[in-house]
Scaffold this active site. Structure first.
Site, short mmCIF file in Angstrom:
data_model
loop_
_atom_site.label_atom_id
_atom_site.label_comp_id
_atom_site.label_asym_id
_atom_site.label_seq_id
_atom_site.Cartn_x
_atom_site.Cartn_y
_atom_site.Cartn_z
N TYR A 1 24.78 65.81 35.18
CA TYR A 1 25.32 67.16 34.96
C TYR A 1 26.85 67.13 34.82
CZ TYR A 1 27.13 71.69 36.59
OH TYR A 1 27.86 72.84 36.74
N VAL B 1 34.99 76.38 33.24
CA VAL B 1 36.23 76.34 34.02
C VAL B 1 37.34 75.49 33.38
CG1 VAL B 1 35.24 76.94 36.28
CG2 VAL B 1 35.38 74.52 35.59
N SER C 1 31.19 74.40 31.82
CA SER C 1 29.92 75.14 31.83
C SER C 1 29.42 75.56 30.45
CB SER C 1 30.02 76.37 32.71
OG SER C 1 29.92 75.97 34.06
N LYS D 1 26.27 73.98 29.50
CA LYS D 1 24.98 74.48 30.01
C LYS D 1 24.16 75.12 28.89
CE LYS D 1 26.92 75.39 34.64
NZ LYS D 1 27.52 76.42 35.50
N TYR E 1 28.78 84.64 34.89
CA TYR E 1 28.51 84.72 36.33
C TYR E 1 28.62 86.15 36.84
CZ TYR E 1 29.84 80.07 35.01
OH TYR E 1 29.97 78.92 34.32
N1 GLN Z 1 31.42 71.31 36.39
C1 GLN Z 1 31.76 72.60 36.92
C2 GLN Z 1 31.10 72.80 38.28
O1 GLN Z 1 30.01 72.38 38.47
C3 GLN Z 1 31.32 73.66 35.96
C4 GLN Z 1 31.59 75.05 36.46
C5 GLN Z 1 32.01 76.02 35.40
O2 GLN Z 1 32.49 75.66 34.32
N2 GLN Z 1 31.90 77.28 35.73
O3 GLN Z 1 31.68 73.35 39.18
#
Ligand code: GLN
Length: 307
Positions: free
Chosen positions: A191, A261, A63, A66, A243
């Protein structure tokens, strides 16, 4: 300040916590990563670098990507972007579907999965091609980290594609509300590719310098965003970067930050430095347990919080 000594102290203090938590096994390719790894990197806006641990080891940025896609989309679309995605904390897990139904397919912010999927969709529309959109994200990452060798791990992205039912559900739900222009499957695939980019803490800390320096890379002098845009990205990182644990991160750390993650956490000390910590075992919010703790210690020892 003796940053190297502080990193050594932190590395010593977090040892008993290493491995506590759980690696992201919902992406099978990430389930075999050794949870005991740790690295911490700092790079100042003057270019001075300090590292500890496995700072050259690449991991899945997930993430954190992003942030880069958001930067690119903000540069292209300006504030029109906010017609498709909000800037409000979600107070929900990163992959939650519930709120999206209530709020007619407009994701709360660009850092939850639904918001990031919309950003990827916007980039695909702009570049008129999913592969080109991915290539642009990658070349942006290469530019801000000053490393042309950065790439993605196809095993991680295809492993996520094979198990990405929830992300596909988010994309399909947004499509049903007309908040997705392209084919949901190809948007999600793109993505996942951006999430599967591999980088070390050294490279990620370097890549935060444009955000630490009002949108302009202080070393190459390349301008990526206006100062106002950079300020806004930092604000969204502070309020939404972790989050439903964003409030806690602001409370304990008090820096704009973004987790993934894969166990990485990036943070920005405005006008001073880019930071990245990595340790793969996650807490129940999907944020690195030791990464968060190490940042908390860093702020306590240096006083470098925005508050
Ligand atoms: N690729 C992961 C997902 O879509 C990214 C989530 C994350 O890093 N929080 O679940």
């Amino acid at each position: 300040m003796d940053y190297q000594a502080i990193l050594e102290e932190i590395s010593h203090e977090i040892q008993p916590e290493l491995g506590r938590g759980k690696v992201a096994d919902y992406i099978p390719a990430l389930s075999s990563v050794d949870p005991h790894q740790f690295a911490f990197s700092i790079i100042t806006t003057k270019g001075d670098a300090y590292h500890i641990g496995a700072y050259e080891t690449s991991f899945s940025i997930q993430s954190i990507s992003k942030l880069f896609a958001f930067t690119l989309a903000l540069d292209i679309y300006g504030s029109d972007l906010y017609q498709r995605v909000g800037v409000e904390p979600s107070g929900n897990p990163f992959n939650s579907l519930v709120q999206l139904e209530y709020e007619q397919g407009i994701p709360r912010n660009p850092f939850i999965n639904a918001g990031a999927i919309v950003i990827t969709d916007l980039l695909i529309s702009h570049y008129r091609d999913d592969y080109k959109a991915y290539e642009q994200i990658l070349s942006f990452v290469r530019a801000v980290s000053d490393d042309l060798a950065i790439s993605f791990d196809p095993i991680v992205s295809s492993s996520e594609m094979d198990h990405g039912f929830r992300n596909l559900a988010l994309a399909n739900l947004m499509k049903s509300f007309d908040n997705l222009q392209n084919d949901p499957r190809s948007v999600v695939q793109t993505y996942f590719k951006q999430c599967a980019i591999s980088m070390s803490t050294q490279k990620l800390a370097r890549s935060m310098l444009y955000l630490a320096n009002a949108g302009t890379d202080p070393i190459t002098n390349r301008r990526y965003l206006t100062p106002q845009q950079a300020r806004r990205i930092n604000a969204v990182m502070l309020t939404c970067g972790h989050y439903d644990a964003s409030g806690e991160f602001a409370f304990h750390v008090g820096l704009p930050g973004k987790s993934g993650v894969g166990g990485g956490v990036v943070a920005v000390v405005p006008n001073k430095m880019g930071i990245c910590v990595w340790s793969p075992a996650l807490n129940r919010y999907g944020n690195s347990h030791v990464g968060t703790l190490a940042l908390q210690k860093f702020v306590e020892k240096t006083g470098l919080s925005i508050f």
